[in-house]
Design a protein around this motif. Structure first.
Motif, PDB file in Angstrom:
ATOM      1  N   LEU A  36       0.815  -1.281  -0.018  1.00  0.00           N
ATOM      2  CA  LEU A  36       0.046  -0.049   0.051  1.00  0.00           C
ATOM      3  C   LEU A  36       0.778   1.351  -0.003  1.00  0.00           C
ATOM      4  O   LEU A  36       1.837   1.397   0.727  1.00  0.00           O
ATOM      5  CB  LEU A  36      -1.001  -0.018   1.366  1.00  0.00           C
ATOM      6  CG  LEU A  36      -1.786   1.247   1.294  1.00  0.00           C
ATOM      7  CD1 LEU A  36      -2.917   1.268   0.100  1.00  0.00           C
ATOM      8  CD2 LEU A  36      -2.495   1.215   2.764  1.00  0.00           C
ATOM      9  N   ILE A  37       0.743   2.058  -0.958  1.00  0.00           N
ATOM     10  CA  ILE A  37       1.471   3.239  -1.270  1.00  0.00           C
ATOM     11  C   ILE A  37       0.732   4.455  -0.451  1.00  0.00           C
ATOM     12  O   ILE A  37      -0.506   4.656  -0.870  1.00  0.00           O
ATOM     13  CB  ILE A  37       1.735   3.780  -2.627  1.00  0.00           C
ATOM     14  CG1 ILE A  37       2.302   2.389  -3.352  1.00  0.00           C
ATOM     15  CG2 ILE A  37       2.843   4.785  -2.526  1.00  0.00           C
ATOM     16  CD1 ILE A  37       3.553   1.836  -2.740  1.00  0.00           C
ATOM     17  N   PRO A  38       1.214   5.104   0.505  1.00  0.00           N
ATOM     18  CA  PRO A  38       0.470   6.308   1.169  1.00  0.00           C
ATOM     19  C   PRO A  38       0.260   7.440   0.196  1.00  0.00           C
ATOM     20  O   PRO A  38       0.786   7.419  -0.826  1.00  0.00           O
ATOM     21  CB  PRO A  38       1.175   6.567   2.355  1.00  0.00           C
ATOM     22  CG  PRO A  38       2.733   6.331   1.930  1.00  0.00           C
ATOM     23  CD  PRO A  38       2.890   4.853   1.041  1.00  0.00           C
ATOM     24  N   GLN A  39      -0.339   8.507   0.885  1.00  0.00           N
ATOM     25  CA  GLN A  39      -0.926   9.614  -0.083  1.00  0.00           C
ATOM     26  C   GLN A  39       0.548  10.305  -0.875  1.00  0.00           C
ATOM     27  O   GLN A  39       1.555  10.492  -0.097  1.00  0.00           O
ATOM     28  CB  GLN A  39      -1.569  10.576   0.630  1.00  0.00           C
ATOM     29  CG  GLN A  39      -2.140  11.579  -0.088  1.00  0.00           C
ATOM     30  CD  GLN A  39      -3.168  12.642   1.051  1.00  0.00           C
ATOM     31  OE1 GLN A  39      -2.784  13.794   0.939  1.00  0.00           O
ATOM     32  NE2 GLN A  39      -3.902  12.136   1.660  1.00  0.00           N
ATOM     33  N   HIS A  40       0.274  10.393  -2.097  1.00  0.00           N
ATOM     34  CA  HIS A  40       1.518  10.944  -2.986  1.00  0.00           C
ATOM     35  C   HIS A  40       0.899  11.536  -4.174  1.00  0.00           C
ATOM     36  O   HIS A  40      -0.564  11.348  -4.568  1.00  0.00           O
ATOM     37  CB  HIS A  40       2.599   9.986  -3.568  1.00  0.00           C
ATOM     38  CG  HIS A  40       1.901   8.730  -4.025  1.00  0.00           C
ATOM     39  ND1 HIS A  40       0.968   7.693  -3.716  1.00  0.00           N
ATOM     40  CD2 HIS A  40       2.137   8.594  -5.397  1.00  0.00           C
ATOM     41  CE1 HIS A  40       0.658   7.001  -4.878  1.00  0.00           C
ATOM     42  NE2 HIS A  40       1.349   7.507  -5.882  1.00  0.00           N
ATOM     43  N   GLU A  41       1.591  12.360  -5.032  1.00  0.00           N
ATOM     44  CA  GLU A  41       1.204  12.777  -6.212  1.00  0.00           C
ATOM     45  C   GLU A  41       2.072  12.252  -7.408  1.00  0.00           C
ATOM     46  O   GLU A  41       3.118  12.522  -7.567  1.00  0.00           O
ATOM     47  CB  GLU A  41       1.340  14.469  -6.221  1.00  0.00           C
ATOM     48  CG  GLU A  41       0.779  14.896  -5.212  1.00  0.00           C
ATOM     49  CD  GLU A  41       0.731  16.725  -5.372  1.00  0.00           C
ATOM     50  OE1 GLU A  41       1.532  16.942  -5.897  1.00  0.00           O
ATOM     51  OE2 GLU A  41       0.158  17.251  -4.327  1.00  0.00           O
ATOM     52  N   PRO A  42       1.408  11.220  -8.201  1.00  0.00           N
ATOM     53  CA  PRO A  42       2.015  10.564  -9.105  1.00  0.00           C
ATOM     54  C   PRO A  42       2.689  11.399 -10.253  1.00  0.00           C
ATOM     55  O   PRO A  42       2.009  12.447 -10.593  1.00  0.00           O
ATOM     56  CB  PRO A  42       1.159   9.374  -9.730  1.00  0.00           C
ATOM     57  CG  PRO A  42       0.103   9.343  -8.755  1.00  0.00           C
ATOM     58  CD  PRO A  42       0.024  10.855  -7.956  1.00  0.00           C
ATOM     59  N   ALA A  43       3.756  11.196 -10.665  1.00  0.00           N
ATOM     60  CA  ALA A  43       4.570  12.109 -11.467  1.00  0.00           C
ATOM     61  C   ALA A  43       4.213  11.847 -13.145  1.00  0.00           C
ATOM     62  O   ALA A  43       4.522  12.387 -13.954  1.00  0.00           O
ATOM     63  CB  ALA A  43       6.225  11.958 -11.466  1.00  0.00           C
ATOM     64  N   TYR A  44       3.513  10.612 -13.343  1.00  0.00           N
ATOM     65  CA  TYR A  44       3.067  10.150 -14.851  1.00  0.00           C
ATOM     66  C   TYR A  44       2.103  10.891 -15.088  1.00  0.00           C
ATOM     67  O   TYR A  44       1.643  10.771 -16.412  1.00  0.00           O
ATOM     68  CB  TYR A  44       3.104   8.863 -14.987  1.00  0.00           C
ATOM     69  CG  TYR A  44       2.537   7.969 -13.749  1.00  0.00           C
ATOM     70  CD1 TYR A  44       0.989   8.018 -13.746  1.00  0.00           C
ATOM     71  CD2 TYR A  44       3.181   7.338 -12.785  1.00  0.00           C
ATOM     72  CE1 TYR A  44       0.513   7.270 -12.552  1.00  0.00           C
ATOM     73  CE2 TYR A  44       2.772   6.732 -11.612  1.00  0.00           C
ATOM     74  CZ  TYR A  44       1.257   6.413 -11.761  1.00  0.00           C
ATOM     75  OH  TYR A  44       0.359   6.068 -10.855  1.00  0.00           O
ATOM     76  N   TYR A  45       1.203  11.480 -14.373  1.00  0.00           N
ATOM     77  CA  TYR A  45      -0.019  12.147 -14.989  1.00  0.00           C
ATOM     78  C   TYR A  45       0.162  13.663 -15.429  1.00  0.00           C
ATOM     79  O   TYR A  45       1.152  14.220 -14.939  1.00  0.00           O
ATOM     80  CB  TYR A  45      -0.902  12.205 -13.933  1.00  0.00           C
ATOM     81  CG  TYR A  45      -1.535  11.031 -13.535  1.00  0.00           C
ATOM     82  CD1 TYR A  45      -2.152  10.175 -14.408  1.00  0.00           C
ATOM     83  CD2 TYR A  45      -1.436  10.735 -12.234  1.00  0.00           C
ATOM     84  CE1 TYR A  45      -3.107   9.042 -13.732  1.00  0.00           C
ATOM     85  CE2 TYR A  45      -2.149   9.462 -11.775  1.00  0.00           C
ATOM     86  CZ  TYR A  45      -2.986   8.457 -12.418  1.00  0.00           C
ATOM     87  OH  TYR A  45      -3.422   7.363 -12.277  1.00  0.00           O
ATOM     88  N   ILE A  46      -0.234  14.197 -16.718  1.00  0.00           N
ATOM     89  CA  ILE A  46      -0.235  15.099 -17.193  1.00  0.00           C
ATOM     90  C   ILE A  46      -1.313  16.253 -16.469  1.00  0.00           C
ATOM     91  O   ILE A  46      -2.294  15.988 -17.320  1.00  0.00           O
ATOM     92  CB  ILE A  46      -0.230  15.145 -18.685  1.00  0.00           C
ATOM     93  CG1 ILE A  46       0.817  14.252 -19.251  1.00  0.00           C
ATOM     94  CG2 ILE A  46      -0.114  16.446 -19.550  1.00  0.00           C
ATOM     95  CD1 ILE A  46       0.937  13.946 -20.647  1.00  0.00           C
ATOM     96  N   ASP A  47      -1.333  16.845 -15.598  1.00  0.00           N
ATOM     97  CA  ASP A  47      -2.095  17.614 -14.929  1.00  0.00           C
ATOM     98  C   ASP A  47      -1.429  18.948 -14.370  1.00  0.00           C
ATOM     99  O   ASP A  47      -0.507  18.819 -13.754  1.00  0.00           O
ATOM    100  CB  ASP A  47      -2.683  16.800 -13.862  1.00  0.00           C
ATOM    101  CG  ASP A  47      -4.092  17.265 -13.373  1.00  0.00           C
ATOM    102  OD1 ASP A  47      -4.215  18.368 -13.892  1.00  0.00           O
ATOM    103  OD2 ASP A  47      -4.850  16.968 -12.748  1.00  0.00           O
ATOM    104  N   SER A  48      -2.215  20.004 -14.713  1.00  0.00           N
ATOM    105  CA  SER A  48      -1.533  21.292 -14.251  1.00  0.00           C
ATOM    106  C   SER A  48      -1.717  21.681 -12.810  1.00  0.00           C
ATOM    107  O   SER A  48      -1.216  22.369 -12.046  1.00  0.00           O
ATOM    108  CB  SER A  48      -2.325  22.491 -14.986  1.00  0.00           C
ATOM    109  OG  SER A  48      -3.750  22.324 -14.683  1.00  0.00           O
ATOM    110  N   ARG A  49      -2.844  20.887 -12.311  1.00  0.00           N
ATOM    111  CA  ARG A  49      -3.132  20.918 -10.788  1.00  0.00           C
ATOM    112  C   ARG A  49      -2.979  19.548 -10.264  1.00  0.00           C
ATOM    113  O   ARG A  49      -4.061  18.721 -10.085  1.00  0.00           O
ATOM    114  CB  ARG A  49      -4.538  21.449 -10.382  1.00  0.00           C
ATOM    115  CG  ARG A  49      -4.255  22.905 -10.931  1.00  0.00           C
ATOM    116  CD  ARG A  49      -5.810  23.449 -10.682  1.00  0.00           C
ATOM    117  NE  ARG A  49      -5.961  23.725  -9.514  1.00  0.00           N
ATOM    118  CZ  ARG A  49      -7.456  23.867  -8.939  1.00  0.00           C
ATOM    119  NH1 ARG A  49      -8.513  24.138  -9.641  1.00  0.00           N
ATOM    120  NH2 ARG A  49      -7.656  23.877  -7.670  1.00  0.00           N
TER     121      ARG A  49
END
Length: 614
Positions: free
Chosen positions: A172-185
């Motif tokens: 289980l990976i805790p809360q994070h922001e994946p780098a592979y999504y193309i998203d300005s926010r």
């Protein structure tokens, strides 16, 4: 201590009316206060316990729902390993070189993988995206290709290192922001990840990562009401944040929550904690399956809202009842104290010498009885005042008659001395000895009857009496004195031993042809003196002793035997002077004699006698 004495003194100086009012108020205020306090505490504890139980169930339900979701995601992460098309594609890209990895995947491969992944994500709105990443960095996903990179270097990612460390097991990976999504926010997610290994060979061919939206928690909590300034946190075993939800409160409280959750153990518990100056009920539910801890912070103040309403209502009712009680207390105290105040005024008049006072009797209760008693008392005082002068004259006449009837003891002493001198001149020495002993006895007996003397003086007086009797009985009368030195100086009432010696001579050994022996002893035992007069005369049976003991406890009468009068006199003197504990004890055996034992306390003066008698 002195302060309390002063308060008690001030209380004692209050009027009866004030005391009655105070007592009435206390009798109502104290029970109301105790009842209100007990009710408030019990109700508060019940509300807090019910809320805690409810919160424990909610937090436990959150973990159960999470476990079900994670079990499903864990199952989904295994499905690609059972699809040969997926494993062959991943194997192909895993065996290609790094230059090939920087190109896009073949259209046919990308289409097959998209269909497969879309099937896995079907009807799972909580899933943001499922990414299958080949070992060379090629990304296959169900997310629109315009929203995700087709290649990513995951070697420096924390979540990749965590999945690699699991070595094929799900993690289980805790809360994070994946780098592979193309998203300005960029948005935070938590994920389930697993290394994919080729079945049979165990060779690594890729990785699957399922990103789950935080809306999953909000969906679980949509029907749960949390208190203001509370918070809910979901963390893993390393206290890494998976989800947080705060309900009001400042950033300072949020920081305090973050510090508090770091110290919580891995296990189920319910704790009371001080956070940012407030008390919080902290509930922890630990999942053995996922290793997640669901932590709920509930402010205790919010739990007591209902009980505070009850407290305010109880205080209002109590104040109303206390006010009514004060009014009734004042009314009743005035009605009860009016006759007593009137009686007090009349008593003050009597105290000033006005004895012709009376009070009206208006009731048959204790106050009425007191009033009637006061009236009878004043009437009796009036009568006694009128008679007191006559009584005083009669007392003076009686004292004068008593003085006239007294014989001057010096006249008797002089007469006995003259007889003694005549006996010596005539060489009748036995008469001289008898007269000398008689004179000593008279000197000893003259004076107050209850005067205290030393044991030594009392024994000498008894010895003088024995000396007189030996002139009559001769060698038939033998006397042994055994006085303990420590007891010789102790005080005792006079004329206790002589009557017992006389009783032993006349009723014990006097009628025996061979005579007998009398033992006079005195010993000190702790704080008591034991004086014993014993003889070896004819004795008494148990029945005779029982009758003798009963007779000496009866009041004085006429025509009774002299020995009984003397014994009764001793018994009653002991009782009057020292109390019921000290008495004359009688014991004997037929043919073996009698023993009379007097037990008195060790005393140092007349004040000691009065203290002991009390």
């Amino acid at each position: 201590m002195n302060a309390w004495k002063k308060k008690l003194h001030r209380m004692s100086s209050l009027s009866l009316r004030a005391k009655m009012i105070l007592i009435f108020m206390l009798l109502i205020f104290i029970p109301l206060s105790v009842q209100g306090l007990v009710t408030f505490v019990d109700f508060s504890a019940t509300i807090q316990q019910r809320t805690a139980d409810y919160s424990v169930q909610i937090v436990g339900q959150i973990n159960q729902n999470l476990d079900r979701t994670l079990m499903e995601m864990q199952r989904v992460s295994l499905i690609p390993l059972y699809d040969t098309k997926v494993t062959s594609i991943l194997k192909k890209y895993a065996e290609s070189g790094p230059d090939y990895a920087r190109t896009r995947a073949a259209f046919e491969d990308a289409e097959k993988m998209f269909l497969h992944i879309s099937g896995l994500a079907y009807n799972r709105p909580e899933v943001k995206g499922i990414q299958i990443i080949a070992d060379n960095g090629i990304v296959f996903s169900n997310v629109d290709s315009t929203s995700i990179y087709s290649y990513i270097d995951i070697s420096d990612s924390d979540w990749y290192r965590q999945a690699k460390k699991a070595d094929g097991a799900w993690t289980l990976i805790p809360q994070h922001e994946p780098a592979y999504y193309i998203d300005s926010r960029p948005q935070p997610y938590f994920s389930v990840a697993r290394l994919l290994k080729e079945p049979g060979t165990g060779k690594r061919i890729g990785l699957i990562k399922i990103d789950i939206k935080l809306d999953l928690f909000r969906q679980i909590l949509r029907n749960v009401r949390f208190e203001e300034k509370g918070g809910l946190y979901v963390v893993n075993e390393k206290n890494e944040l998976v989800f947080e939800e705060r309900y009001g409160g400042s950033e300072q409280i949020a920081a305090s929550f973050d510090r508090a959750r770091q110290d919580l153990p891995n296990g189920n518990s319910t704790l009371n904690m001080d956070i940012a100056g407030e008390k919080y009920l902290t509930i922890v539910d630990f999942s053995d399956y996922s290793g997640l801890k669901a932590i709920s912070f509930i402010p205790v103040k919010s739990l007591l809202k209902e009980s505070n309403h009850l407290r305010d209502f109880t205080m209002l009712i109590g104040l109303v009842c206390l006010a009514a009680a004060c009014m009734l207390a004042v009314l009743f105290s005035y009605r009860l104290s009016i006759p007593l105040v009137r009686l007090k005024k009349k008593m003050l008049m009597v105290e000033r010498g006005h004895f012709d006072q009376s009070v009206p009797v208006e009731s048959h209760d204790e106050i009425g009885q007191l009033s009637r008693g006061f009236n009878r008392m004043t009437e009796e005082i009036n009568r006694l005042v009128n008679e007191v002068y006559l009584l005083r004259l009669r007392e003076q006449e009686a004292e004068l008659s008593a003085l006239q009837s007294q014989i001057n003891p010096h006249f008797i002493y002089n007469t006995l001395e003259s007889v003694n001198m005549m006996a010596i001149e005539q060489r009748v020495y036995n008469i001289s000895d008898m007269v000398t002993a008689l004179g000593q006895m008279l000197r000893y007996t003259v004076g107050k009857y209850d005067r205290l003397v030393s044991v030594e003086m009392e024994v000498q007086s008894a010895a003088s009496y024995v000396q007189i009797q030996k002139l009559r009985y001769g060698d038939r009368l033998r006397v042994v004195l055994d006085i303990e030195p420590a007891a010789a100086s102790c005080l005792m009432p006079k004329l206790l031993l002589q009557p017992l010696v006389e009783n032993a001579i006349y009723h014990g050994i006097g009628e025996l042809e061979h005579g007998g022996t009398i033992w006079i002893s005195c010993v000190r035992f702790e704080e008591s003196l034991l004086l014993t007069v014993r003889d070896d005369g004819k004795g008494m049976t148990e029945e005779e002793i029982k009758r003798l003991k009963a007779s000496i406890e009866e009041p004085f009468g006429h025509g009774e035997e002299t020995n009984k009068l003397a014994l009764r006199n001793i018994h009653q003197r002991l009782t009057l002077m020292f109390g019921e504990r000290y008495e004359l004890d009688i014991d004997g055996i037929p043919g073996s004699g009698m023993a009379f034992t007097i037990t008195i306390p060790v005393i140092g003066g007349k004040s000691d006698v009065q203290n002991i008698a009390r």
